[in-house]
Design an enzyme around this catalytic site. Structure first.
Site, PDB file in Angstrom:
ATOM      1  N   VAL A   1      38.503  35.487  43.081  1.00 24.32           N
ATOM      2  CA  VAL A   1      37.631  34.597  42.323  1.00 24.32           C
ATOM      3  C   VAL A   1      38.327  34.176  41.032  1.00 24.32           C
ATOM      4  O   VAL A   1      38.997  34.971  40.374  1.00 24.32           O
ATOM      5  CB  VAL A   1      36.263  35.238  41.996  1.00 24.32           C
ATOM      6  CG1 VAL A   1      35.455  35.457  43.265  1.00 24.32           C
ATOM      7  CG2 VAL A   1      36.409  36.544  41.232  1.00 24.32           C
ATOM      8  N   LYS A   2      38.165  32.901  40.724  1.00 24.36           N
ATOM      9  CA  LYS A   2      38.713  32.353  39.487  1.00 24.36           C
ATOM     10  C   LYS A   2      37.559  32.113  38.520  1.00 24.36           C
ATOM     11  O   LYS A   2      36.551  31.512  38.885  1.00 24.36           O
ATOM     12  CB  LYS A   2      39.451  31.042  39.748  1.00 24.36           C
ATOM     13  CG  LYS A   2      39.987  30.387  38.475  1.00 24.36           C
ATOM     14  CD  LYS A   2      40.489  28.978  38.732  1.00 24.36           C
ATOM     15  CE  LYS A   2      40.949  28.333  37.417  1.00 24.36           C
ATOM     16  NZ  LYS A   2      41.272  26.899  37.575  1.00 24.36           N
ATOM     17  N   GLN A   3      37.726  32.603  37.307  1.00 25.22           N
ATOM     18  CA  GLN A   3      36.655  32.468  36.322  1.00 25.22           C
ATOM     19  C   GLN A   3      37.247  32.279  34.937  1.00 25.22           C
ATOM     20  O   GLN A   3      38.340  32.757  34.644  1.00 25.22           O
ATOM     21  CB  GLN A   3      35.781  33.730  36.338  1.00 25.22           C
ATOM     22  CG  GLN A   3      34.549  33.678  35.469  1.00 25.22           C
ATOM     23  CD  GLN A   3      33.660  32.499  35.793  1.00 25.22           C
ATOM     24  OE1 GLN A   3      33.786  31.456  35.167  1.00 25.22           O
ATOM     25  NE2 GLN A   3      32.775  32.665  36.777  1.00 25.22           N
TER      26      GLN A   3
END
Length: 352
Positions: free
Chosen positions: A238-240
């Site tokens: 996941v990219k955040q």
């Protein structure tokens, strides 16, 4: 770059970042990135053998090869922020080949971009660096603009060009998010069937997330929940955005909370806020990569190193940094990417 140079960049904040002890969610609960990440975490999952091969292809490439950490160059800003605004600082990158060259020379684990960018040079480079194809985008010619992400191609198209992974964005909180969630979940399932890894940009978009002059789009509680939704549809990474504050749910008076989210599971320290993001990514089973953010010029190198230190010490998996790297000369872009990687290669910088 050795630890002394990293400390020099951090300046008077060196102690604050490098010696912080996390007393919220204990590090023993976190699945910390390691050279045996596939065996330690993913071997027990339902991901097929080809998907594990694809994950290992990313983990085994570049300067961070076989550390468990990743450094990815993302260049989809030509669509997301307009090509002119993105590439005017360095017109070299209107040519897709230079984007891939920067990722290779910068020692990245993978290069993430659009169907057009990667497809235009796929035969020359897909076997030289792992390709991560971004499936959907929000383009900026539809006026007035909406918080929507439209599929620009298919999973099979990405597979045909030799990509090892596909990526997508969901604008959680927007009116369109539920349709995006269905589309991306279906795409990720097919990607896994074909043996590709999946990466989700778990971003927030809703004007109501701005209250009393404070922007909560990067609040730890809201971004943490976005991550939790992302891993639910089987994102492998996941990219955040790095959290900058907290209390989004309470500010907008929406959703369900437990006060321990704020009193015991987080503090105001950026590493503790990021640790909460990691916890919501199945305690790090799904790797958290934080974005590098926009370029601010002279402070980019320091800002990138700070983000890397926070991510690593929180239990994250790495950085995905674009504009700070490609909106300057190729030489300076490589230097910045290497500086990020040096943080993950430094054994003295450990999980908090």
């Amino acid at each position: 770059m050795d630890t002394s140079k990293i400390k020099s960049l951090l300046g008077d904040k060196s102690e604050f970042y490098l010696n912080h002890s996390c007393k919220t969610i204990d590090k023993s609960l976190i699945h910390i990135p390691s050279p045996t990440l596939i065996d330690d975490v993913w071997i027990a999952s339902d991901r097929n053998i080809q998907t594990l091969n694809s994950l290992q292809a990313i983990l085994g490439h570049g300067r961070l090869a076989n550390t468990g950490y990743v450094s990815i160059l993302p260049v989809d800003q030509g669509i997301e922020h307009t090509a002119g605004a993105s590439f005017a600082p360095n017109p070299l990158y209107f040519d897709p080949e230079n984007i891939v060259k920067l990722a290779i020379e910068g020692g990245c684990n993978a290069v993430a971009s659009t169907f057009g960018v990667l497809g235009s040079v796929a035969r020359k480079y897909a076997h030289k660096i792992p390709f991560l194809v971004k499936l959907n985008h929000n383009e900026l010619l539809s006026y007035p603009n909406t918080y929507n992400q439209i599929m620009f191609g298919t999973v099979k198209e990405a597979w045909n060009m030799g990509a090892v992974a596909v990526g997508a964005t969901i604008y959680f909180g927007s009116q369109e998010s539920r349709q995006q969630l269905i589309q991306v979940a279906e795409a990720f399932e097919y990607a896994h069937e074909l043996g590709m890894a999946t990466v989700l940009w778990c971003y927030l978009r809703n004007n109501a997330f701005k209250q009393d002059g404070v922007d909560y789009h990067e609040a730890a509680d809201l971004t943490g929940q976005a991550n939790h939704l992302g891993v639910t549809i089987k994102a492998d990474i996941v990219k955040q955005k790095l959290p900058v504050n907290n209390g989004g749910f309470t500010a907008i008076n929406f959703g369900k909370i437990n006060q321990k989210m704020y009193t015991e599971l987080t503090t105001e320290h950026p590493i503790d806020l990021c640790r909460y993001q990691v916890a919501n990514s199945y305690m790090g089973r799904v790797g958290l990569i934080n974005s590098g953010g926009e370029s601010h010029g002279a402070s980019d190198l320091k800002d990138a190193v700070v983000t890397a230190v926070v991510n690593k010490r929180a239990g994250g998996m790495g950085l995905i940094s674009g504009r700070k790297a490609f909106q300057k000369s190729m030489k300076d872009g490589v230097e910045l990417l290497n500086a990020i990687q040096d943080v993950y290669l430094d054994h003295e910088i450990t999980i908090a």
